[in-house]
Each structure stands twice: as structure tokens, then as C-alpha cells.
Design a protein around this motif. Structure first.
Motif, mmCIF file in Angstrom:
data_model
loop_
_atom_site.group_PDB
_atom_site.id
_atom_site.type_symbol
_atom_site.label_atom_id
_atom_site.label_comp_id
_atom_site.label_asym_id
_atom_site.label_seq_id
_atom_site.Cartn_x
_atom_site.Cartn_y
_atom_site.Cartn_z
ATOM 1 N N PRO A 384 0.804 -1.229 0.000
ATOM 2 C CA PRO A 384 0.000 0.000 0.000
ATOM 3 C C PRO A 384 0.831 1.268 0.000
ATOM 4 C CG PRO A 384 -0.915 -1.595 1.531
ATOM 5 C CD PRO A 384 0.397 -2.157 1.066
ATOM 6 N N GLY A 385 2.030 1.247 0.613
ATOM 7 C CA GLY A 385 2.874 2.440 0.609
ATOM 8 C C GLY A 385 3.268 2.860 -0.793
ATOM 9 N N THR A 386 3.617 1.879 -1.634
ATOM 10 C CA THR A 386 3.931 2.185 -3.033
ATOM 11 C C THR A 386 2.720 2.736 -3.754
ATOM 12 O OG1 THR A 386 5.550 0.388 -3.027
ATOM 13 C CG2 THR A 386 4.875 1.244 -5.159
ATOM 14 N N GLY A 387 1.531 2.176 -3.476
ATOM 15 C CA GLY A 387 0.314 2.673 -4.101
ATOM 16 C C GLY A 387 0.017 4.113 -3.722
ATOM 17 N N TYR A 388 0.208 4.459 -2.466
ATOM 18 C CA TYR A 388 -0.024 5.840 -2.028
ATOM 19 C C TYR A 388 0.984 6.798 -2.657
ATOM 20 C CZ TYR A 388 -3.125 3.787 1.450
ATOM 21 O OH TYR A 388 -4.131 3.096 2.066
ATOM 22 N N ARG A 389 2.227 6.366 -2.783
ATOM 23 C CA ARG A 389 3.228 7.226 -3.442
ATOM 24 C C ARG A 389 2.878 7.447 -4.909
ATOM 25 N NH1 ARG A 389 6.717 4.259 -0.013
ATOM 26 N NH2 ARG A 389 7.156 2.739 -1.653
ATOM 27 N N MET A 390 2.386 6.426 -5.575
ATOM 28 C CA MET A 390 1.974 6.596 -6.973
ATOM 29 C C MET A 390 0.756 7.502 -7.073
ATOM 30 S SD MET A 390 2.515 2.960 -8.905
ATOM 31 C CE MET A 390 4.191 2.342 -9.195
ATOM 32 N N THR A 391 -0.140 7.426 -6.084
ATOM 33 C CA THR A 391 -1.303 8.318 -6.090
ATOM 34 C C THR A 391 -0.872 9.772 -5.968
ATOM 35 O OG1 THR A 391 -2.647 6.582 -5.070
ATOM 36 C CG2 THR A 391 -3.478 8.835 -4.939
ATOM 37 N N ILE A 392 0.064 10.045 -5.076
ATOM 38 C CA ILE A 392 0.592 11.410 -4.946
ATOM 39 C C ILE A 392 1.264 11.841 -6.243
ATOM 40 C CG2 ILE A 392 2.261 12.835 -3.698
ATOM 41 C CD1 ILE A 392 1.723 11.115 -1.234
ATOM 42 N N ASN A 393 1.988 10.920 -6.882
ATOM 43 C CA ASN A 393 2.639 11.238 -8.147
ATOM 44 C C ASN A 393 1.619 11.548 -9.228
ATOM 45 O OD1 ASN A 393 4.047 10.077 -10.892
ATOM 46 N ND2 ASN A 393 5.530 11.031 -9.511
ATOM 47 N N ILE A 394 0.485 10.840 -9.224
ATOM 48 C CA ILE A 394 -0.584 11.123 -10.193
ATOM 49 C C ILE A 394 -1.120 12.538 -9.998
ATOM 50 C CG2 ILE A 394 -2.972 10.541 -10.767
ATOM 51 C CD1 ILE A 394 -2.250 7.604 -10.308
ATOM 52 N N VAL A 395 -1.362 12.917 -8.746
ATOM 53 C CA VAL A 395 -1.872 14.268 -8.462
ATOM 54 C C VAL A 395 -0.867 15.324 -8.896
ATOM 55 C CG1 VAL A 395 -2.613 15.817 -6.622
ATOM 56 C CG2 VAL A 395 -3.304 13.419 -6.577
ATOM 57 N N MET A 396 0.413 15.102 -8.652
ATOM 58 C CA MET A 396 1.433 16.070 -9.064
ATOM 59 C C MET A 396 1.500 16.188 -10.587
ATOM 60 S SD MET A 396 2.520 17.317 -6.293
ATOM 61 C CE MET A 396 3.856 18.277 -7.006
ATOM 62 N N ASN A 397 1.363 15.078 -11.288
ATOM 63 C CA ASN A 397 1.356 15.132 -12.755
ATOM 64 C C ASN A 397 0.156 15.898 -13.285
ATOM 65 O OD1 ASN A 397 3.754 13.720 -13.308
ATOM 66 N ND2 ASN A 397 2.741 11.756 -13.045
ATOM 67 N N VAL A 398 -0.989 15.729 -12.631
ATOM 68 C CA VAL A 398 -2.177 16.488 -13.045
ATOM 69 C C VAL A 398 -1.957 17.981 -12.838
ATOM 70 C CG1 VAL A 398 -4.609 16.906 -12.529
ATOM 71 C CG2 VAL A 398 -3.757 14.561 -12.670
ATOM 72 N N VAL A 399 -1.316 18.340 -11.724
ATOM 73 C CA VAL A 399 -1.030 19.757 -11.466
ATOM 74 C C VAL A 399 -0.099 20.318 -12.545
ATOM 75 C CG1 VAL A 399 0.065 21.355 -9.853
ATOM 76 C CG2 VAL A 399 -1.426 19.542 -8.988
ATOM 77 N N VAL A 400 0.928 19.553 -12.927
ATOM 78 C CA VAL A 400 1.853 20.008 -13.974
ATOM 79 C C VAL A 400 1.130 20.152 -15.302
ATOM 80 C CG1 VAL A 400 3.908 19.368 -15.283
ATOM 81 C CG2 VAL A 400 3.869 19.050 -12.810
ATOM 82 N N LEU A 401 0.290 19.165 -15.655
ATOM 83 C CA LEU A 401 -0.465 19.257 -16.907
ATOM 84 C C LEU A 401 -1.418 20.454 -16.903
ATOM 85 C CD1 LEU A 401 -1.335 15.496 -17.587
ATOM 86 C CD2 LEU A 401 0.300 16.930 -18.818
ATOM 87 N N TRP A 402 -2.012 20.735 -15.756
ATOM 88 C CA TRP A 402 -2.909 21.881 -15.666
ATOM 89 C C TRP A 402 -2.136 23.181 -15.881
ATOM 90 C CZ3 TRP A 402 -7.194 24.222 -16.150
ATOM 91 C CH2 TRP A 402 -7.434 25.433 -15.513
ATOM 92 N N GLN A 403 -0.940 23.285 -15.336
ATOM 93 C CA GLN A 403 -0.132 24.485 -15.558
ATOM 94 C C GLN A 403 0.239 24.639 -17.033
ATOM 95 O OE1 GLN A 403 3.161 23.924 -12.889
ATOM 96 N NE2 GLN A 403 2.037 24.685 -11.100
ATOM 97 N N ILE A 404 0.585 23.530 -17.697
ATOM 98 C CA ILE A 404 0.918 23.601 -19.124
ATOM 99 C C ILE A 404 -0.307 23.989 -19.938
ATOM 100 C CG2 ILE A 404 1.673 22.235 -21.110
ATOM 101 C CD1 ILE A 404 3.332 20.557 -19.181
#
Length: 410
Positions: A384-404
Motif C-alpha cells: 500500500p505504501g507504493t500505491g499511495y506514493r503513486m497516487t501522490i505522483n498522479i496528483v502532481m502530474n495532473v497539477v503540472v499538466l494543468w499548468q501547461i
């Protein structure tokens, strides 16, 4: 059991495997005759159509001028699924015998603990709903408003392009069925393993209770009871080792399939969340019902994404509970009085439990550089720790895409 057999027949119909269930023996056997010919022809069609689908998607991605980055991400997901289908087909041909041995091994545990596993139907239906929700996203990828199906670049030859596109899209839907059933069976077998380990922990607790009821007086009756407890333990420990080997085989054969499935789910969830963010900022064509549908689709996809990490985390937790039960049994044996000359089975049981505790401790070691039981393709551990880290990474990627997107489109 009826649901399992229905899903297995559907999996066989789409060409996932060529095994047939024999009710008399409770095992699967390799299909022969017309089914073998059907299985080979279906895989030949998959192998021929998969490159055509990939070429179509790549050509559409680079030729269409209105293909935005959301549609491009959808096409990348479709390409990843095409590659995953080819790898799955090749894996079944290369490891066909090993897959049959592994499935029959899990079916043996299904029969042994059939009464304890009767309450697992709800989880099976929930997983089916989560997994089949991928069809909604796949339909949006291929025929939605942002897909190449509505691209203005192809107006000059849409009469020739549309039929070919529809035929290849139907082939992609068919191959998606293969991936969905493969994903479900991987989840089902690991979940079955978790429940079986829980049943084994209960059996060890019953052994501990039986030993507490053992007579303290020496004699033939005590020796007979000790012999029965010893053989029950020996049979239980053999099942533990067999289940551990089956889990290792399953991870070895299906690790790349799990990796590609998680990769496609990872990209899909990024596109879903990004689509929700973009759609919620629109003022012209905004509909609350459509936004709620996107949110529901995102929840189902994220649940499917996290379910893989959850079942492997439960697997490690169940082995830890089994280890704790063994330690309690070992302490119970060590605190009892016994005659080292006459209690031979008692001594053998005590030493075998000591060895079992050492073995499971080794497999549950905290240092991942020494023991990698649940690692996928040497990249990361399934927990589950790896899954939560990937979830945070997904949110960060969405933030970057939104800025672009905000910089170039607003």
C-alpha cells in the motif's frame, strides 16, 4: 463456484486460455480438438490485428492537427494495452504448462477450504464492476469528442477511414476483454491465497487449543494424541510451503503483465483526473451529471488501481499473522513439561515449528535488498505504501499538466 466457472468459460471464449474444467476431478485440463484450433486461430488474429491497431493509433496521433494532449494520452494508453495483449499471448504460449500447474494448485486450496471461502462472492462482484468500468474509458478513448474519430484532418477520406477505424476499434475492445479477464484472475488468485493463509492461521490456533487439552499423564493415549497433532502440523506446513511456491510462480509468470496493467491504469487515471479538472472549469458546456459520471469513473479506476497494492499488502499481513500464530504455538509447547525419551513426536513438533518460524521470518524480512518476495519486474514492491506514493505522483502530474494547459490554451 458457479461465478468462477462462468467467468472462466467467458475467458476461454475470448482466447485467454485453452483449459477446460473437469468436475469429476476438480481440475483443469488442456483443451483438445476443435477448441485447440479455435484457440490457435483466435491468437493468430490477435497477433495480426494488434500491430494494425498500433499503427492506426500512432498514425492518427501524428497526423491529426486537433489531437490535444488529453487525446494523445488516451492513445498512449491504447498502445500500451496493445503491447500488453501481445505479451500476454506470448506468455501463455511459453508458460502454458506452468500456468496449468499453478491454476490447479490454487483450485486444490479452493476445494480444501471451500466452506470457509463461501463468503467471498461480494468481493468478486465488486472487482468485476471495477474492472469492466474500463470499457467506458476505452469507448471515450476511441469514439469520444477528443478522439481521432472526430478529427477534421480526415474529412477528405473519412469514407475509407471510418470503416477501418471501427473494425480495428472492435478488435481493440475484444483484446481489452482478454486483459480484463487476465487482470481479474490475477486478483482472484492472490485474494484466494490471502484467505487461505487466514484459514491456516485458524488451524494453528486450533492445534494450540488441542495441545492445551492434551493429557499431562504419560502413556499410550498421550503418544497417540501427540502423533495426531504432529501429522496435522506436518500436513498444514506442507500446504503453507505449497501455497508460497504457487504465489511465487504466479508473480514470476505475471509480473510484466501486472506492470503494464498498472502503467495503463496510471496513465488512464491521470487523463481522467485532468479531464475532470478541465471540464469543471468550462462554463459553456458544463453539466453536473456528466461531471459526476467522470468523478464516479475516476473513483472506480482508482479503486481498481489501488486494489493490486491492497491485496499484496494483505498478503504480507496475513503471513505476519500466520507467523504470530506459530510463535504462540511454539511458546505453548516450550512451556509444557515433556519426557525427552518417550515424547518423540512432541520433540519433532517443537523443532519443526522452530524451523517454520525461521523460514517465514526470512520471507518476511524488512530489508528489501535481501528478500524481494513481492517485487514486480525489479522496479518496486507491491504494498500500500507504493500505491499511495503513486497516487501522490498522479496528483502532481495532473497539477503540472494543468499548468501547461493553462499557459498554452488559456
Amino acid at each position: 463456484m458457479v461465478l468462477i466457472l462462468v467467468l472462466f468459460r467467458l475467458s476461454r471464449a475470448v482466447g485467454l486460455c485453452n483449459f477446460r474444467y473437469v468436475p469429476e476431478t476438480g481440475r483443469f485440463k488442456r483443451g483438445k480438438g476443435p477448441m485447440q484450433i479455435y484457440y490457435i486461430l483466435l491468437h493468430v488474429i490477435y497477433v495480426l490485428l494488434a500491430p494494425c491497431c498500433l499503427i492506426m493509433l500512432l498514425h492518427s496521433q501524428y497526423e491529426c492537427e486537433k489531437l490535444n494532449m488529453l487525446a494523445a494520452a488516451y492513445n498512449i494508453v491504447s498502445i500500451a494495452k496493445g503491447v500488453s495483449t501481445l505479451m500476454l499471448i506470448c506468455g501463455f504460449w511459453v508458460f502454458n504448462t506452468q500456468w496449468l500447474h499453478t491454476i490447479n494448485g490454487f483450485m486444490l486450496f479452493q476445494q480444501i477450504y471451500q466452506r470457509q471461502l463461501m463468503h467471498s462472492r461480494f468481493m468478486s462482484w465488486w472487482k468485476i464492476v471495477m474492472t469492466f468500468s474500463r470499457f467506458v474509458l476505452l469507448f471515450k478513448q476511441l469514439f469520444g469528442q477528443t478522439s481521432v474519430f472526430w478529427c477534421d484532418k480526415f474529412d477528405g477520406w473519412r469514407a475509407q477511414f471510418d470503416p477501418l477505424y471501427v473494425v480495428l476499434s472492435l478488435a481493440i475492445f475484444h483484446m481489452e476483454l482478454v486483459l480484463i479477464f487476465a487482470s481479474y484472475w490475477m486478483y482472484f488468485l492472490i485474494t484466494l491465497s490471502n484467505r487461505v493463509i487466514g484459514c491456516m492461521s485458524l488451524e494453528i490456533q486450533k492445534l494450540r487449543q488441542d495441545f492445551n487439552w492434551l493429557s499431562h499423564r504419560q502413556g499410550n493415549h498421550r503418544n497417540i494424541y501427540e502423533k495426531q497433532l504432529y501429522f496435522n502440523w506436518h500436513k498444514l506446513w506442507s500446504r503453507c510451503m505449497q501455497l508460497d511456491r504457487l504465489t511465487q510462480y504466479l508473480l514470476h509468470f505475471g509480473q510484466w503483465q501486472i506492470l503494464l496493467n498498472l502503467f495503463s491504469c496510471y496513465l488512464s487515471e491521470i487523463t481522467i483526473i485532468f479531464n475532470i479538472v478541465i471540464y469543471s472549469t468550462e462554463s459553456d458546456n458544463f453539466h453536473l451529471a456528466r461531471l459526476m459520471a467522470y468523478v464516479l469513473l475516476g473513483i472506480l479506476f482508482h479503486s481498481d488501481f489501488m486494489s493490486y497494492f491492497a491485496i499484496f499488502g494483505i498478503n504480507r499481513l496475513q503471513w505476519s499473522h500466520l507467523l504470530a500464530s506459530m510463535e504462540e504455538l511454539w511458546f505453548t509447547l516450550g512451556a509444557s513439561d515433556f519426557d525427552p525419551i518417550t515424547d518423540n513426536y512432541y520433540i519433532a513438533l517443537h523443532r519443526q515449528i522452530s524451523l517454520a518460524i525461521i523460514v517465514i521470518n526470512r520471507r518476511q524480512h524488512r530489508r528489501q535488498d535481501r528478500v524481494r518476495r513481492l517485487q514486480i519486474a525489479g522496479l518496486f514492491d507491491m504494498n500500500p505504501g507504493t500505491g499511495y506514493r503513486m497516487t501522490i505522483n498522479i496528483v502532481m502530474n495532473v497539477v503540472v499538466l494543468w499548468q501547461i494547459a493553462y499557459k498554452y490554451y488559456y
